[in-house]
Design a protein around this motif. Sequence first.
Motif, PDB file in Angstrom:
ATOM      1  N   ALA A  60      34.133 -38.905 -43.661  1.00 29.78           N
ATOM      2  CA  ALA A  60      34.618 -39.642 -42.767  1.00 29.78           C
ATOM      3  C   ALA A  60      36.132 -39.074 -42.557  1.00 29.78           C
ATOM      4  CB  ALA A  60      34.720 -41.139 -42.749  1.00 29.78           C
ATOM      5  N   PHE A  61      36.897 -39.237 -43.792  1.00 30.28           N
ATOM      6  CA  PHE A  61      38.236 -38.665 -43.968  1.00 30.28           C
ATOM      7  C   PHE A  61      38.347 -37.088 -43.462  1.00 30.28           C
ATOM      8  CE2 PHE A  61      41.953 -37.032 -46.331  1.00 30.28           C
ATOM      9  CZ  PHE A  61      42.891 -37.891 -45.838  1.00 30.28           C
ATOM     10  N   VAL A  62      37.592 -36.605 -44.085  1.00 31.02           N
ATOM     11  CA  VAL A  62      37.813 -35.094 -43.696  1.00 31.02           C
ATOM     12  C   VAL A  62      37.410 -34.817 -42.168  1.00 31.02           C
ATOM     13  CG1 VAL A  62      36.585 -32.677 -43.912  1.00 31.02           C
ATOM     14  CG2 VAL A  62      37.180 -34.123 -45.887  1.00 31.02           C
ATOM     15  N   LEU A  63      36.634 -35.482 -41.547  1.00 30.90           N
ATOM     16  CA  LEU A  63      36.158 -35.452 -39.966  1.00 30.90           C
ATOM     17  C   LEU A  63      37.446 -36.000 -39.180  1.00 30.90           C
ATOM     18  CD1 LEU A  63      32.503 -36.623 -39.796  1.00 30.90           C
ATOM     19  CD2 LEU A  63      33.400 -34.304 -39.804  1.00 30.90           C
ATOM     20  N   LEU A  64      38.194 -37.015 -39.704  1.00 32.20           N
ATOM     21  CA  LEU A  64      39.179 -37.574 -38.936  1.00 32.20           C
ATOM     22  C   LEU A  64      40.536 -36.427 -39.151  1.00 32.20           C
ATOM     23  CD1 LEU A  64      39.291 -41.310 -40.080  1.00 32.20           C
ATOM     24  CD2 LEU A  64      38.757 -40.204 -37.891  1.00 32.20           C
ATOM     25  N   LEU A  65      40.493 -35.789 -40.029  1.00 25.10           N
ATOM     26  CA  LEU A  65      41.469 -34.724 -40.439  1.00 25.10           C
ATOM     27  C   LEU A  65      41.420 -33.822 -39.345  1.00 25.10           C
ATOM     28  CD1 LEU A  65      42.405 -34.620 -44.315  1.00 25.10           C
ATOM     29  CD2 LEU A  65      43.808 -35.697 -42.407  1.00 25.10           C
ATOM     30  N   ALA A  66      40.107 -33.217 -39.231  1.00 24.12           N
ATOM     31  CA  ALA A  66      39.863 -32.047 -38.462  1.00 24.12           C
ATOM     32  C   ALA A  66      40.045 -32.539 -36.889  1.00 24.12           C
ATOM     33  CB  ALA A  66      38.236 -31.748 -38.683  1.00 24.12           C
ATOM     34  N   ALA A  67      39.496 -33.688 -36.844  1.00 24.79           N
ATOM     35  CA  ALA A  67      39.838 -34.068 -35.236  1.00 24.79           C
ATOM     36  C   ALA A  67      41.282 -34.423 -34.878  1.00 24.79           C
ATOM     37  CB  ALA A  67      38.962 -35.645 -35.051  1.00 24.79           C
ATOM     38  N   PHE A  68      41.932 -34.823 -36.043  1.00 23.39           N
ATOM     39  CA  PHE A  68      43.450 -34.992 -35.684  1.00 23.39           C
ATOM     40  C   PHE A  68      43.964 -33.496 -35.464  1.00 23.39           C
ATOM     41  CE2 PHE A  68      47.941 -35.001 -37.314  1.00 23.39           C
ATOM     42  CZ  PHE A  68      48.549 -35.720 -36.387  1.00 23.39           C
ATOM     43  N   GLY A  69      43.718 -32.467 -36.070  1.00 20.18           N
ATOM     44  CA  GLY A  69      44.187 -31.065 -36.028  1.00 20.18           C
ATOM     45  C   GLY A  69      43.902 -30.644 -34.754  1.00 20.18           C
ATOM     46  N   ILE A  70      42.391 -30.712 -34.452  1.00 20.24           N
ATOM     47  CA  ILE A  70      42.016 -29.989 -33.015  1.00 20.24           C
ATOM     48  C   ILE A  70      42.571 -30.833 -32.060  1.00 20.24           C
ATOM     49  CG2 ILE A  70      40.036 -30.008 -31.554  1.00 20.24           C
ATOM     50  CD1 ILE A  70      38.454 -29.588 -34.106  1.00 20.24           C
ATOM     51  N   GLY A  71      42.961 -31.971 -32.039  1.00 21.83           N
ATOM     52  CA  GLY A  71      43.467 -33.048 -30.830  1.00 21.83           C
ATOM     53  C   GLY A  71      44.881 -32.806 -30.989  1.00 21.83           C
ATOM     54  N   LEU A  72      45.553 -32.575 -32.147  1.00 22.67           N
ATOM     55  CA  LEU A  72      47.067 -32.074 -31.927  1.00 22.67           C
ATOM     56  C   LEU A  72      47.076 -30.559 -31.244  1.00 22.67           C
ATOM     57  CD1 LEU A  72      49.825 -32.945 -32.847  1.00 22.67           C
ATOM     58  CD2 LEU A  72      49.707 -31.591 -35.073  1.00 22.67           C
ATOM     59  N   TRP A  73      46.328 -29.743 -31.553  1.00 22.87           N
ATOM     60  CA  TRP A  73      46.274 -28.467 -30.893  1.00 22.87           C
ATOM     61  C   TRP A  73      46.033 -28.667 -29.372  1.00 22.87           C
ATOM     62  CZ3 TRP A  73      42.585 -25.773 -28.153  1.00 22.87           C
ATOM     63  CH2 TRP A  73      42.948 -24.291 -27.774  1.00 22.87           C
ATOM     64  N   GLY A  74      45.115 -29.273 -29.160  1.00 23.55           N
ATOM     65  CA  GLY A  74      45.009 -29.535 -27.731  1.00 23.55           C
ATOM     66  C   GLY A  74      46.097 -30.193 -26.932  1.00 23.55           C
ATOM     67  N   TRP A  75      46.662 -31.267 -27.827  1.00 21.65           N
ATOM     68  CA  TRP A  75      48.016 -32.084 -27.037  1.00 21.65           C
ATOM     69  C   TRP A  75      49.159 -30.998 -26.991  1.00 21.65           C
ATOM     70  CZ3 TRP A  75      48.783 -35.809 -24.439  1.00 21.65           C
ATOM     71  CH2 TRP A  75      50.182 -36.312 -24.126  1.00 21.65           C
ATOM     72  N   SER A  76      49.359 -29.972 -27.734  1.00 19.31           N
ATOM     73  CA  SER A  76      50.274 -29.021 -27.681  1.00 19.31           C
ATOM     74  C   SER A  76      49.988 -28.168 -26.591  1.00 19.31           C
ATOM     75  CB  SER A  76      50.519 -28.327 -29.110  1.00 19.31           C
ATOM     76  OG  SER A  76      49.503 -27.518 -29.237  1.00 19.31           O
ATOM     77  N   ARG A  77      49.079 -27.581 -26.485  1.00 16.52           N
ATOM     78  CA  ARG A  77      48.660 -26.691 -25.400  1.00 16.52           C
ATOM     79  C   ARG A  77      48.660 -27.510 -23.990  1.00 16.52           C
ATOM     80  NH1 ARG A  77      46.194 -21.858 -26.855  1.00 16.52           N
ATOM     81  NH2 ARG A  77      46.357 -21.428 -24.485  1.00 16.52           N
ATOM     82  N   HIS A  78      48.386 -28.682 -24.162  1.00 16.08           N
ATOM     83  CA  HIS A  78      48.541 -29.475 -22.754  1.00 16.08           C
ATOM     84  C   HIS A  78      50.173 -29.589 -22.255  1.00 16.08           C
ATOM     85  CE1 HIS A  78      47.814 -32.602 -19.668  1.00 16.08           C
ATOM     86  NE2 HIS A  78      48.905 -33.340 -20.234  1.00 16.08           N
ATOM     87  N   GLU A  79      50.803 -30.103 -23.221  1.00 19.01           N
ATOM     88  CA  GLU A  79      52.439 -29.868 -22.947  1.00 19.01           C
ATOM     89  C   GLU A  79      53.087 -28.618 -22.404  1.00 19.01           C
ATOM     90  OE1 GLU A  79      54.593 -32.501 -23.071  1.00 19.01           O
ATOM     91  OE2 GLU A  79      52.845 -33.794 -23.643  1.00 19.01           O
ATOM     92  N   ARG A  80      52.548 -27.355 -22.710  1.00 16.14           N
ATOM     93  CA  ARG A  80      52.978 -26.382 -22.337  1.00 16.14           C
ATOM     94  C   ARG A  80      51.784 -25.622 -21.030  1.00 16.14           C
ATOM     95  NH1 ARG A  80      52.861 -24.913 -28.060  1.00 16.14           N
ATOM     96  NH2 ARG A  80      51.162 -23.740 -27.580  1.00 16.14           N
ATOM     97  N   PHE A  81      51.315 -26.687 -20.712  1.00 17.44           N
ATOM     98  CA  PHE A  81      50.301 -26.026 -19.642  1.00 17.44           C
ATOM     99  C   PHE A  81      51.050 -25.824 -18.356  1.00 17.44           C
ATOM    100  CE2 PHE A  81      47.535 -27.180 -16.122  1.00 17.44           C
ATOM    101  CZ  PHE A  81      46.705 -26.112 -16.255  1.00 17.44           C
ATOM    102  N   ASP A  82      50.809 -24.631 -17.596  1.00 19.85           N
ATOM    103  CA  ASP A  82      51.215 -24.179 -16.421  1.00 19.85           C
ATOM    104  C   ASP A  82      50.158 -24.132 -15.375  1.00 19.85           C
ATOM    105  OD1 ASP A  82      52.758 -23.243 -14.263  1.00 19.85           O
ATOM    106  OD2 ASP A  82      53.513 -21.251 -15.485  1.00 19.85           O
ATOM    107  N   ALA A  83      50.275 -24.964 -14.576  1.00 18.19           N
ATOM    108  CA  ALA A  83      49.109 -25.152 -13.429  1.00 18.19           C
ATOM    109  C   ALA A  83      49.282 -23.966 -12.587  1.00 18.19           C
ATOM    110  CB  ALA A  83      49.439 -26.449 -12.746  1.00 18.19           C
ATOM    111  N   GLU A  84      50.280 -23.223 -12.347  1.00 15.77           N
ATOM    112  CA  GLU A  84      50.616 -22.069 -11.444  1.00 15.77           C
ATOM    113  C   GLU A  84      50.106 -20.878 -12.163  1.00 15.77           C
ATOM    114  OE1 GLU A  84      51.165 -22.632  -8.663  1.00 15.77           O
ATOM    115  OE2 GLU A  84      51.599 -24.746  -8.791  1.00 15.77           O
ATOM    116  N   ALA A  85      49.797 -20.784 -13.474  1.00 14.55           N
ATOM    117  CA  ALA A  85      49.482 -19.538 -14.076  1.00 14.55           C
ATOM    118  C   ALA A  85      48.269 -18.912 -13.845  1.00 14.55           C
ATOM    119  CB  ALA A  85      49.565 -19.758 -15.529  1.00 14.55           C
ATOM    120  N   GLU A  86      47.992 -17.717 -13.606  1.00 11.01           N
ATOM    121  CA  GLU A  86      46.689 -16.956 -13.412  1.00 11.01           C
ATOM    122  C   GLU A  86      45.669 -17.660 -14.176  1.00 11.01           C
ATOM    123  OE1 GLU A  86      47.123 -12.934 -13.392  1.00 11.01           O
ATOM    124  OE2 GLU A  86      48.584 -12.633 -11.870  1.00 11.01           O
ATOM    125  N   ASP A  87      45.534 -17.989 -15.286  1.00  7.81           N
ATOM    126  CA  ASP A  87      44.485 -18.276 -16.290  1.00  7.81           C
ATOM    127  C   ASP A  87      44.769 -19.647 -16.517  1.00  7.81           C
ATOM    128  OD1 ASP A  87      46.879 -18.268 -17.578  1.00  7.81           O
ATOM    129  OD2 ASP A  87      45.846 -17.247 -19.505  1.00  7.81           O
TER     130      ASP A  87
END
Length: 523
Positions: free
Chosen positions: A301-328
Amino acid sequence: MGRTLSLIAALLALLAPALAHADPADIDAAARGVVRVVIISNDGEEIYPVSHGTGFAVGQNLIVTNAHVVRDAMNDEDLRIGIVPSGGGEAVYGQLAAVNARNDLALVKLTGSLRLPPLALAGRPVEGAGQVTSVGYPMNVDRAQGLAMADIFRSTSPVKSLGYVSGERPSRQFDTILHTAPIARGSSGGPLLDPCGRVVGVNSFGADNEGGDAEFFFAVSNRELVPFLRANDVEPKLNDSVCRSLEDLDAAEQERLEREQMEAMQSLAQRAEETRELRERALLKAQLSVAQDREDRMALAFVLLLAAFGIGLWGWSRHERFDAEAEDAELHRRKINIAFGIAAFLVVVALIAFLTRPGLDEIDRRVAAEMQEGATESGGEDPLAVNSGGDAELVCRLLPERSRITSAEAPDIEFDWTAEGCVNERTQYGYASGSWSRVFVPNEEDAVSVNSFDPDRRVFRSERYLLPRSAMSEAREARSRYSAPKCGEEGAASQLGDLQGEVLGQLPHQPNERLVYQCEARH
């Protein structure tokens, strides 16, 4: 001479406690097949006896006696042989079937049926100084009772006299037994019985004692009697079992039961100790395995939570830099959503892993499973307890060491048993006082059999009561007053258990024979 005989008798009396003692019931049972053999003359006006002796049944309509008892009838065609039963009933005539003057034996065939029970012959040599009983119709007893010769046509009980074997020796060119069980004129041809009522010889003559009654007596031994019968196509009922009293058997049975109980207690204590040790090992193993499983689940459970936290953190960081006007922009939005979805999934899995970790109650379940597996590996249930009291197809074999056989044959028995007490789908057994039994009162034989079966121990027992004709008539009358319920009828077992009580109440305290069988499943 008298002092010498008294000294011999005293010595035999001292030895007697170590030997088998005659059971009066067995002697009485054998006496049912003893008859008076009367040589009859007819002068044209009346029938009268000339002489008489004794005989005994060796077949349904065959009598053995001495050759000298029927000698007059052999030499005079006008003389006939009359057979008078001891237990009542009409006398019948007999015809000579075989005579052997060398060993003083004769075989007489009855012209009518007296339903005499054939006597069993001892299949082993008689023991020196062993107790024996002579059974017959001595003339001196008839005279003492005031019986005239004409009175011997009446049915009377034979006389029984006790003595001891003094030895076996050839005499008069045939094999004889020397004994001290008194016989007199008229006893000739009667049986000499062992303590179980089995024939060991045919009384023949006495030692000469200066003109008086003999004090030592001779019987033609079975070494002569058995070949004589077989030579005349008669197969005797031989019994070579050791003569044991029911008291000895009961004492041995009680000792056996006590020994079994002690062994059962010891086995129970041993099994309890083994169970305790097995449980302790199972408990320790379960505790360790449950603790390990709990730690593994929590770590997962602890390992899964760490993995979830890492993936979530990565997704949040990409969300902060998200540019809706970009081509991709659409591609980046999809990756962010996937990352958040994976993180959420891992959190759920981690939560499930944590909540489903083994609790303390899992220890008890694993201990129980371990105990069950250990019991299976150690052999499981007692084979005698399997199907205990239920339906079974059985074969039963005699246990000679627990049986007393005086006359009956004892072949193996096969039968099917149901939990309701039905044998072979046709014979209902009664249930009373915690045991299954069936009483048999035949019309063709003067013997009552009580068969019982213990389905838990799988022990079948047959006890036979060899009754005189009067007692047998009473037993048949009591049996005729009820009809045994058929297999499958409601309450048949308990009903029959009550109905049989009257017949059982008329039987002697002890049977003459007891046959004990151990049963096992028939394959």
